[in-house]
Structures are given as structure tokens and as C-alpha cells.
Write a protein that holds these residues in place. Structure first.
Motif, PDB file in Angstrom:
ATOM      1  N   GLY A 196       4.896   1.163   4.238  1.00 46.91           N
ATOM      2  CA  GLY A 196       5.747   1.276   2.449  1.00 46.91           C
ATOM      3  C   GLY A 196       4.644   1.690   1.648  1.00 46.91           C
ATOM      4  O   GLY A 196       4.405   0.895   0.322  1.00 46.91           O
ATOM      5  N   ILE A 197       3.606   2.886   2.026  1.00 48.60           N
ATOM      6  CA  ILE A 197       2.508   2.947   1.224  1.00 48.60           C
ATOM      7  C   ILE A 197       2.925   4.311   0.709  1.00 48.60           C
ATOM      8  O   ILE A 197       2.949   5.316   1.106  1.00 48.60           O
ATOM      9  N   GLN A 198       2.938   4.495  -0.817  1.00 49.75           N
ATOM     10  CA  GLN A 198       3.086   5.721  -0.598  1.00 49.75           C
ATOM     11  C   GLN A 198       1.687   7.031  -0.993  1.00 49.75           C
ATOM     12  O   GLN A 198       0.641   6.238  -1.715  1.00 49.75           O
ATOM     13  N   THR A 199       1.608   8.520  -0.924  1.00 51.32           N
ATOM     14  CA  THR A 199       0.111   8.183  -1.361  1.00 51.32           C
ATOM     15  C   THR A 199       0.826   9.147  -2.528  1.00 51.32           C
ATOM     16  O   THR A 199       1.183  10.061  -2.603  1.00 51.32           O
ATOM     17  N   MET A 200      -0.601   9.382  -3.522  1.00 52.41           N
ATOM     18  CA  MET A 200      -0.184   9.559  -4.675  1.00 52.41           C
ATOM     19  C   MET A 200      -1.549  10.367  -5.113  1.00 52.41           C
ATOM     20  O   MET A 200      -2.797  10.747  -3.917  1.00 52.41           O
ATOM     21  N   ASP A 201      -1.726  11.905  -6.115  1.00 56.05           N
ATOM     22  CA  ASP A 201      -2.683  12.709  -5.702  1.00 56.05           C
ATOM     23  C   ASP A 201      -3.119  12.059  -7.251  1.00 56.05           C
ATOM     24  O   ASP A 201      -2.720  10.917  -8.301  1.00 56.05           O
ATOM     25  N   GLN A 202      -4.693  12.080  -7.193  1.00 53.45           N
ATOM     26  CA  GLN A 202      -5.501  11.690  -8.651  1.00 53.45           C
ATOM     27  C   GLN A 202      -4.334  11.904 -10.323  1.00 53.45           C
ATOM     28  O   GLN A 202      -4.126  13.465  -9.639  1.00 53.45           O
ATOM     29  N   GLY A 203      -4.016  11.591 -10.819  1.00 56.10           N
ATOM     30  CA  GLY A 203      -3.624  11.522 -12.220  1.00 56.10           C
ATOM     31  C   GLY A 203      -2.427  11.818 -12.088  1.00 56.10           C
ATOM     32  O   GLY A 203      -1.142  12.175 -12.552  1.00 56.10           O
ATOM     33  N   GLN A 204      -1.728  11.349 -11.169  1.00 56.91           N
ATOM     34  CA  GLN A 204       0.135  11.526 -10.815  1.00 56.91           C
ATOM     35  C   GLN A 204       0.832  10.581 -11.449  1.00 56.91           C
ATOM     36  O   GLN A 204       1.570   9.589 -10.436  1.00 56.91           O
ATOM     37  N   ASN A 257     -10.363  -0.318  -9.681  1.00 56.38           N
ATOM     38  CA  ASN A 257     -10.212   0.624 -10.341  1.00 56.38           C
ATOM     39  C   ASN A 257      -8.930   1.957  -9.671  1.00 56.38           C
ATOM     40  O   ASN A 257      -9.472   2.440  -8.401  1.00 56.38           O
ATOM     41  N   VAL A 258      -8.228   2.464 -10.919  1.00 51.74           N
ATOM     42  CA  VAL A 258      -7.599   3.747  -9.848  1.00 51.74           C
ATOM     43  C   VAL A 258      -7.878   4.908  -9.536  1.00 51.74           C
ATOM     44  O   VAL A 258      -7.501   5.557  -8.387  1.00 51.74           O
ATOM     45  N   SER A 259      -9.198   4.996  -9.413  1.00 51.09           N
ATOM     46  CA  SER A 259      -9.773   6.256  -9.053  1.00 51.09           C
ATOM     47  C   SER A 259     -10.068   5.785  -7.858  1.00 51.09           C
ATOM     48  O   SER A 259     -11.096   7.241  -7.269  1.00 51.09           O
ATOM     49  N   LEU A 260     -10.031   5.004  -6.731  1.00 50.50           N
ATOM     50  CA  LEU A 260     -10.945   4.673  -5.635  1.00 50.50           C
ATOM     51  C   LEU A 260     -10.689   5.592  -4.723  1.00 50.50           C
ATOM     52  O   LEU A 260      -8.868   5.052  -4.798  1.00 50.50           O
ATOM     53  N   PRO A 261     -10.655   6.441  -4.717  1.00 52.31           N
ATOM     54  CA  PRO A 261      -9.713   7.589  -3.458  1.00 52.31           C
ATOM     55  C   PRO A 261      -9.478   6.874  -2.176  1.00 52.31           C
ATOM     56  O   PRO A 261     -10.550   5.480  -1.349  1.00 52.31           O
ATOM     57  N   ASN A 262      -8.985   6.873  -1.400  1.00 55.00           N
ATOM     58  CA  ASN A 262      -8.683   6.656   0.209  1.00 55.00           C
ATOM     59  C   ASN A 262      -8.257   4.858   0.427  1.00 55.00           C
ATOM     60  O   ASN A 262      -8.861   4.604   1.162  1.00 55.00           O
ATOM     61  N   LYS A 263      -7.881   4.567  -0.754  1.00 50.26           N
ATOM     62  CA  LYS A 263      -8.018   2.783  -0.546  1.00 50.26           C
ATOM     63  C   LYS A 263      -6.460   2.131  -1.080  1.00 50.26           C
ATOM     64  O   LYS A 263      -6.079   3.228  -1.826  1.00 50.26           O
ATOM     65  N   ILE A 264      -5.850   1.583  -0.234  1.00 55.82           N
ATOM     66  CA  ILE A 264      -4.813   0.812  -0.612  1.00 55.82           C
ATOM     67  C   ILE A 264      -4.415   0.244  -1.802  1.00 55.82           C
ATOM     68  O   ILE A 264      -5.600  -1.067  -2.012  1.00 55.82           O
ATOM     69  N   LEU A 265      -3.940  -0.137  -2.397  1.00 52.17           N
ATOM     70  CA  LEU A 265      -4.098  -0.379  -4.335  1.00 52.17           C
ATOM     71  C   LEU A 265      -2.841  -0.853  -4.232  1.00 52.17           C
ATOM     72  O   LEU A 265      -1.781  -0.394  -3.887  1.00 52.17           O
ATOM     73  N   ILE A 266      -2.384  -1.617  -5.473  1.00 51.54           N
ATOM     74  CA  ILE A 266      -0.943  -2.357  -5.309  1.00 51.54           C
ATOM     75  C   ILE A 266      -0.978  -2.523  -6.934  1.00 51.54           C
ATOM     76  O   ILE A 266      -1.790  -2.452  -8.152  1.00 51.54           O
ATOM     77  N   GLN A 267       0.709  -1.687  -7.307  1.00 52.49           N
ATOM     78  CA  GLN A 267       0.560  -1.539  -9.380  1.00 52.49           C
ATOM     79  C   GLN A 267       2.706  -1.859  -8.799  1.00 52.49           C
ATOM     80  O   GLN A 267       2.997  -1.749  -8.237  1.00 52.49           O
ATOM     81  N   ASN A 268       2.359  -2.823  -9.503  1.00 52.33           N
ATOM     82  CA  ASN A 268       3.999  -4.055  -9.670  1.00 52.33           C
ATOM     83  C   ASN A 268       4.466  -3.639  -8.153  1.00 52.33           C
ATOM     84  O   ASN A 268       5.530  -3.267  -8.014  1.00 52.33           O
ATOM     85  N   ARG A 269       3.704  -4.489  -7.314  1.00 46.35           N
ATOM     86  CA  ARG A 269       4.361  -4.996  -6.682  1.00 46.35           C
ATOM     87  C   ARG A 269       4.846  -3.957  -5.397  1.00 46.35           C
ATOM     88  O   ARG A 269       4.806  -4.314  -3.534  1.00 46.35           O
ATOM     89  N   LYS A 270       3.519  -2.842  -5.524  1.00 42.49           N
ATOM     90  CA  LYS A 270       3.984  -1.399  -5.007  1.00 42.49           C
ATOM     91  C   LYS A 270       2.572  -0.831  -4.501  1.00 42.49           C
ATOM     92  O   LYS A 270       1.776  -0.958  -4.956  1.00 42.49           O
ATOM     93  N   LYS A 271       2.415  -0.736  -2.582  1.00 44.94           N
ATOM     94  CA  LYS A 271       1.332  -0.492  -2.542  1.00 44.94           C
ATOM     95  C   LYS A 271       0.812   1.370  -2.618  1.00 44.94           C
ATOM     96  O   LYS A 271       2.218   2.000  -2.383  1.00 44.94           O
ATOM     97  N   PHE A 272       0.089   1.724  -2.928  1.00 48.51           N
ATOM     98  CA  PHE A 272      -0.102   3.631  -3.024  1.00 48.51           C
ATOM     99  C   PHE A 272      -1.560   3.748  -2.496  1.00 48.51           C
ATOM    100  O   PHE A 272      -2.296   3.085  -2.440  1.00 48.51           O
ATOM    101  N   ILE A 273      -1.407   4.583  -2.482  1.00 47.70           N
ATOM    102  CA  ILE A 273      -3.598   5.261  -1.635  1.00 47.70           C
ATOM    103  C   ILE A 273      -3.250   6.526  -2.446  1.00 47.70           C
ATOM    104  O   ILE A 273      -2.552   7.646  -2.866  1.00 47.70           O
ATOM    105  N   ILE A 274      -4.782   6.561  -2.873  1.00 45.49           N
ATOM    106  CA  ILE A 274      -5.180   7.645  -3.799  1.00 45.49           C
ATOM    107  C   ILE A 274      -5.677   8.707  -2.868  1.00 45.49           C
ATOM    108  O   ILE A 274      -6.779   8.014  -2.777  1.00 45.49           O
ATOM    109  N   LYS A 275      -5.073   9.707  -2.961  1.00 49.50           N
ATOM    110  CA  LYS A 275      -6.415  10.808  -2.208  1.00 49.50           C
ATOM    111  C   LYS A 275      -7.062  11.232  -2.864  1.00 49.50           C
ATOM    112  O   LYS A 275      -7.667  11.483  -3.753  1.00 49.50           O
TER     113      LYS A 275
END
Ligand code: CA
Ligand code: CA
Ligand code: CA
Length: 370
Positions: free
Chosen positions: A328-336, A352-370
Motif C-alpha cells: 500500500g506504499i506508493q513511490t514518489m519522485d522528489q517534487g511529484q 519533512n517531505v524531503s526525507l528520502p527512503n522513509k515511509i511517510l503518511i499524508q491523507n491516510r496514504k503511505k508513500f516513500i520519496i526516492k
């Protein structure tokens, strides 16, 4: 259950997520080799080549150079006699699709040219699979053997829990003893002049596993002695092994990949009691030589030794889709399009949204910034 879920979530998901991006950025082929412990054999120290001073890590790196990538750019690695093994991984977890073969291992088996038997040069390697349960990227998790066709075709002839120990004998035939009180040698021949015992490994190499039934037949009396004075063949098993059946169903057609004969279904995995196990993904594959036999003619082809050249995920996109669904984790590019507000880490702290390779949550969705 809740605690278990959290432990699984924290340990499995980040590892999977790090191995998953877009299809275009992934390869369906081997990424790297993790372990290489061949048994003695006539191609050992040669494929890949041992050079003075090489450590085990050096040999593993050479195996990666041989095996990583597509079929055209890879080279054969030899596993030596019974028990010798190699472990490798891909750049993503391979999903187990129901009812489908999930990955294939390509070797150098071929159909004997007289078409007297099914197969002919089939040096079956037993396949094992493992899932990176602890998420550390290392093959230190439980292993499961793939139950190949011998388990149903040769009941009573497969030896489970078999063990062989090899002893050094520099530039001589290599002696072995097994767990059944038998002994024998891996014999030198004049085609291969290097040492046959893996020079970077210690004496008394012991291997454990399953021994497949001998598959060598002497058909010398069925061929013209003028063509060849002897004719030995290694009969193929139906499915579930490496280096057992030809890579191509039509030897003249380089596109006729033998997915049926060389493909492995993760659902064939069994535990030590030979009971099926359910694996949704696997992260590591191991192959070891499954036959302990040699051709008796000194001028013929010696010990049976599994070779592999390449392996591939047979459904890359499906593997990546399955990982996305599982994590359930989406991989996002920086600035996407990630707004830098309302972002939290797994502990619920503002992040901080610029943290790379950390699982973060926004609007109850998990994502990871490359
Ligand atoms: Ca499957
Ligand atoms: Ca691990
Ligand atoms: Ca072979």
C-alpha cells in the motif's frame, strides 16, 4: 495479532518498498549473487576463474559479473559436484502468481542428438526459495525447497537429508564421504588442468540437502561405435529443477524459451517435512547440484555438475503490482505533487517531505520519496 502486524509492517514493508519503483527502472534478471559455495569439480576455479589471493567475497563478485543481466550478456557459473550452491536475488521481490510459473533459471542442458531419451545432458540443480522476512536484504531467513517432479515420479528413490563432505587433495582426485557410509572421488581429467577443489574455501566442505536419483544411462550399444565408442546420457526430469531441460524448446529458434521446462512455480515450495508452504513473494533463490554421480569413462564427461547462466522473473509487472498492493506504499519522485504540509512519519510526528527512503503518511496514504 496487532503486535504481529506492526512487526511485520515495520520489517517487511520498507524492504519491499525499497525494491520497488517503476517497471522501467527494474530488471527482470538477476541483480547480484549473495553466496557461492561450489563443491569440487572440473569447472571449479575456472567458471568463474579463481585468481591467487581471491577471497570468498571476490568470487561472489565474479559470480555477479557472470550472472547479472540478460541472457546475451551472462556467462555460465559452475556449482561442482553434489551439494555445491549459489544464492542470488533480483532488484525486487518476485510475486507468486496463482497457477503460474514465476521465475525461470537458464542453464546449459541440451537434448542428446540421437533422440534416444528425453533430455540427454541434464544436470539437475535443486532450487530453493526464501523470503526476506527480517527485511535486512540478506539471505538469512527460512529456506524452502522447490519440490520437483522426482518427488512424484521417483518415490522411494530420492534421498532426503543427504550429506556429503569433500576433502582437499591438491591437484589430485577429490575424495568425498557421505551420510550413508559411501565414498568416492571427483576425478581429474586432462581437459581441465586447474585445481578442482574451490581454492578460496576451507577443507572439509560439507553440504546437506536432497539427492536426486541417478539419471545417467549407458547407451553405448545403441550407437555406431565408429561414431562414438561410448554414449552416455543424463535423462531429464519433467519439471522443477535448474540445468535440467534445454533453455529452448526448438534448438534452432532462440525465441522459443522453455518456460514450461525451466520455469519454477513458487507454489511448489515445501518445508523440511515436504509439506507445501504458502509464499506470496520470494526475495532469494538458491540452486545446488542435486546429483551425485560420475561418468565412468576417463575420457568422457566426469562428474555431474549443475551450471546456471541466467535467471528471470517471468512476470515483472505483476510482481511490482503485487508489491504495491501488499505494501500500500506508493513511490514518489522528489517534487511529484506532494504538498509539504500534513505529512507524518510512522510514529505520527510531523515530517519533512524531503526525507528520502522513509515511509511517510499524508491523507491516510503511505508513500516513500526516492
Ligand atoms: Ca506461482
Ligand atoms: Ca533477511
Ligand atoms: Ca550442465
Amino acid at each position: 495479532m496487532g503486535l504481529l502486524f506492526i512487526i511485520c509492517y515495520l520489517s517487511i514493508c520498507p524492504a519491499m518498498a525499497q525494491r520497488m519503483d517503476n517497471v522501467a527502472e527494474h530488471s527482470k534478471y538477476i541483480q547480484a549473487v549473495d553466496e557461492y559455495r561450489p563443491a569440487p569439480g572440473q569447472y571449479v576455479n575456472d567458471a568463474p576463474e579463481y585468481e591467487a589471493g581471491d577471497t570468498e567475497d571476490d568470487m561472489i563478485r565474479k559470480c555477479t559479473e557472470h550472472l547479472a543481466g540478460d541472457y546475451k550478456h551472462t556467462h555460465v557459473v559452475a556449482l561442482g559436484g553434489w551439494g555445491g550452491y549459489i544464492t542470488f536475488h533480483f532488484d525486487h521481490s518476485i510475486a507468486n502468481l496463482p497457477g503460474e510459473r514465476d521465475f525461470a533459471i537458464w542453464g546449459n542442458a541440451y537434448q542428446e542428438m540421437k533422440n534416444l531419451v528425453f533430455g540427454g545432458m541434464n544436470e539437475a540443480g535443486i532450487v530453493m526459495v526464501s523470503k526476506d522476512i527480517n527485511g535486512n536484504g540478506l539471505p538469512d531467513d527460512p529456506w524452502y525447497e522447490i519440490s520437483g517432479s522426482c518427488d512424484v515420479d521417483s518415490i522411494g528413490k530420492v534421498i532426503y537429508g543427504y550429506e556429503v563432505t569433500y576433502r582437499q587433495n591438491p591437484m589430485g582426485d577429490i575424495p568425498w564421504t557421505d551420510s550413508r557410509g559411501d565414498n568416492g572421488t571427483i576425478d581429474r581429467n586432462h581437459y581441465h588442468e586447474q585445481e578442482y577443489y574451490p581454492l578460496w574455501l576451507p577443507d572439509n566442505l560439507t553440504f546437506k540437502g536432497t539427492r536426486l536419483p541417478d539419471n545417467m544411462w549407458n547407451l553405448s550399444d545403441q550407437v555406431d561405435a565408429g561414431w562414438s565408442p561410448y554414449y552416455y546420457v543424463l535423462v531429464g526430469f519433467r519439471y522443477g529443477y535448474a540445468d535440467n531441460l534445454p533453455n529452448f524448446t526448438d534448438s534452432s529458434d532462440a525465441n522459443s524459451w522453455n518456460y514450461e521446462g525451466c520455469g519454477i512455480d513458487i507454489s511448489w515450495a515445501v518445508d523440511e517435512q515436504r509439506q507445501p508452504v504458502h509464499l506470496d513473494f520470494i526475495d532469494f533463490v538458491r540452486v545446488y547440484t542435486g546429483l551425485n554421480q560420475k561418468c565412468p569413462q576417463p575420457e568422457w564427461w566426469g562428474e555431474t555438475s549443475t551450471e546456471i547462466q541466467c535467471a528471470e522473473d517471468l512476470h515483472l509487472e505483476a510482481s511490482l503490482d503485487a508489491i504495491r498492493q501488499a505494501t500500500g506504499i506508493q513511490t514518489m519522485d522528489q517534487g511529484q505533487g506532494i504538498m509539504d504540509h500534513g505529512v507524518y512519519d510512522l510514529q505520527g510526528r510531523r515530517a519533512n517531505v524531503s526525507l528520502p527512503n522513509k515511509i511517510l503518511i499524508q491523507n491516510r496514504k503511505k508513500f516513500i520519496i526516492k
